[in-house]
Design an enzyme around this catalytic site. Sequence first.
Site, PDB file in Angstrom:
ATOM      1  N   ARG A  75      20.861  24.178 108.330  1.00 43.91           N
ATOM      2  CA  ARG A  75      22.117  24.932 108.359  1.00 43.91           C
ATOM      3  C   ARG A  75      21.979  26.051 109.389  1.00 43.91           C
ATOM      4  NH1 ARG A  75      25.628  23.478 104.387  1.00 43.91           N
ATOM      5  NH2 ARG A  75      24.800  22.708 102.411  1.00 43.91           N
ATOM      6  N   THR A 115      29.650  22.738 110.816  1.00 38.23           N
ATOM      7  CA  THR A 115      29.187  21.966 111.972  1.00 38.23           C
ATOM      8  C   THR A 115      30.326  21.747 112.963  1.00 38.23           C
ATOM      9  OG1 THR A 115      27.567  20.837 110.607  1.00 38.23           O
ATOM     10  CG2 THR A 115      28.222  19.722 112.638  1.00 38.23           C
ATOM     11  N   ASP A 137      31.631  16.859  99.902  1.00 35.43           N
ATOM     12  CA  ASP A 137      32.767  17.671  99.440  1.00 35.43           C
ATOM     13  C   ASP A 137      34.124  17.087  99.846  1.00 35.43           C
ATOM     14  OD1 ASP A 137      30.979  19.523  98.379  1.00 35.43           O
ATOM     15  OD2 ASP A 137      30.933  20.702 100.219  1.00 35.43           O
ATOM     16  N   HIS A 181      31.709  24.349  96.172  1.00 37.06           N
ATOM     17  CA  HIS A 181      31.859  25.796  96.062  1.00 37.06           C
ATOM     18  C   HIS A 181      33.286  26.260  96.320  1.00 37.06           C
ATOM     19  CE1 HIS A 181      28.330  27.909  94.947  1.00 37.06           C
ATOM     20  NE2 HIS A 181      27.558  27.212  95.767  1.00 37.06           N
ATOM     21  N   ARG A 276      26.149  22.891  75.620  1.00 43.75           N
ATOM     22  CA  ARG A 276      25.017  22.575  76.497  1.00 43.75           C
ATOM     23  C   ARG A 276      25.519  22.440  77.937  1.00 43.75           C
ATOM     24  NH1 ARG A 276      22.158  23.393  72.533  1.00 43.75           N
ATOM     25  NH2 ARG A 276      20.592  21.983  71.689  1.00 43.75           N
ATOM     26  N   ARG A 285      23.582  14.623  96.274  1.00 42.25           N
ATOM     27  CA  ARG A 285      23.530  14.329  97.718  1.00 42.25           C
ATOM     28  C   ARG A 285      22.462  13.291  98.049  1.00 42.25           C
ATOM     29  NH1 ARG A 285      23.816  20.174  99.965  1.00 42.25           N
ATOM     30  NH2 ARG A 285      21.865  19.654 100.968  1.00 42.25           N
TER      31      ARG A 285
HETATM   32  O1  F6P Z   1      28.493  21.093 101.434  1.00 37.41           O
HETATM   33  C1  F6P Z   1      27.751  20.252 100.645  1.00 37.41           C
HETATM   34  C2  F6P Z   1      27.135  20.969  99.488  1.00 37.41           C
HETATM   35  O2  F6P Z   1      26.368  20.036  98.777  1.00 37.41           O
HETATM   36  C3  F6P Z   1      28.093  21.699  98.545  1.00 37.41           C
HETATM   37  O3  F6P Z   1      28.783  20.862  97.653  1.00 37.41           O
HETATM   38  C4  F6P Z   1      27.161  22.663  97.868  1.00 37.41           C
HETATM   39  O4  F6P Z   1      27.876  23.730  97.347  1.00 37.41           O
HETATM   40  C5  F6P Z   1      26.255  23.061  98.986  1.00 37.41           C
HETATM   41  O5  F6P Z   1      26.261  21.993  99.920  1.00 37.41           O
HETATM   42  C6  F6P Z   1      24.819  23.337  98.594  1.00 37.41           C
HETATM   43  O6  F6P Z   1      24.135  23.788  99.709  1.00 37.41           O
HETATM   44  P1  F6P Z   1      22.555  23.873  99.875  1.00 37.41           P
HETATM   45  O7  F6P Z   1      22.030  22.467  99.986  1.00 37.41           O
HETATM   46  O8  F6P Z   1      22.351  24.636 101.113  1.00 37.41           O
HETATM   47  O9  F6P Z   1      22.041  24.525  98.630  1.00 37.41           O
END
Ligand code: F6P
Length: 358
Positions: A75, A115, A137, A181, A276, A285
Amino acid sequence: MKRVGILTSGGDCQGLNAAIRGVAKALYEKWGSEVDIYGIQDGYRGLIEGSYRRMKQEDFSGILTLGGTILGTSRQPFKMMRVIGEDNVDKVKAMKSNFKKMKLDCLVILGGNGTHKTANLLSEEGLPVVSLPKTIDNDVWGTEMTFGFHSAVEIATNVLDCIHTTATSHGRVFIVEIMGHKVGWLPLYAGIAGGADVILLPEIPYKLESIVKTLEQRNKAGKRFSILAVAEGALSQKEAKLSKKEFKAARAEMKYPSISYALAAEIEEKTGQEIRVTVPGHFQRGGSPCAYDRVLSTRFGTAAAQLIYEQNYGNMVALQGGSIVPVPLSEVAGKLKTVPPACEEVRSARDLGISFGD
Ligand code: F6P
């Protein structure tokens, strides 16, 4: 000889390798040994630092089903791109100079929202750029679908399915926190597919009383369990009224690791029911892309190769009305495709009796 650079930037997702393969195989089909592909390591960082390698045709074989990205990613916040840090590196200048050093004809960029802002910046700086929209997302503006999204929906849905069995057996309330987010497409789709009773999205701020009412109604109706699909970025109606600064400060003071835990404590206090929380996190991911994403990544990849062939630069490949079309980067950059609160999916969920906590 044509020379094409390729990089993946931002959070990884399923289908990145399938898309890289799509671009590469289609370029080799078009140009054969007249094209050289350079893999840039770890996204824009590799372009800034000059970290790249000449790829071989066989590097792109056997990667269709592979999760992650063979090129690595990182990032690199857009807002820092023009800021010269302690290392004294002018990042934009460095990227342009490395592009020149590599003698590239064009740069292929695979990424999400952040990006695309930098892809547009590079395009405005005169670099020939073609991009592909990736992210779990599904929030990239200009395309109906990003690759990665459907694979993540499958995983999050599977979590909800598994939680269902325990929730039913124990007669419990569960919160499943789903990634997203700022944008809630993933919790919305997984919530519907996984039969959630309450779905909380960043786009539809909730009221605690409304959630509690739904849970009580389910109890009264003899339903032994309830499942809430909660977006990472879910927020209350009170929080939605705060300024960005106030919101940040309020969240910094929150003594829980995420909104789901805070919400669980609040619901417990109001109802006396035990709650819970399950957070699948980066599981969403990971792993192999689903069949839909393999097809979409491949279509995006070959369409990107066609744009390169035609020297039609400054575009992102996008899905619109079922077809793959080029969309100018200048139109994509800086916009988010959020969930419209009155969209058909939300309406359909409401028609079923799913609560959005509002
Ligand atoms: O943008 C993809 C994403 O997986 C979001 O859904 C999530 O909030 C964020 O990236 C998490 O980011 P990182 O992998 O930097 O913790």
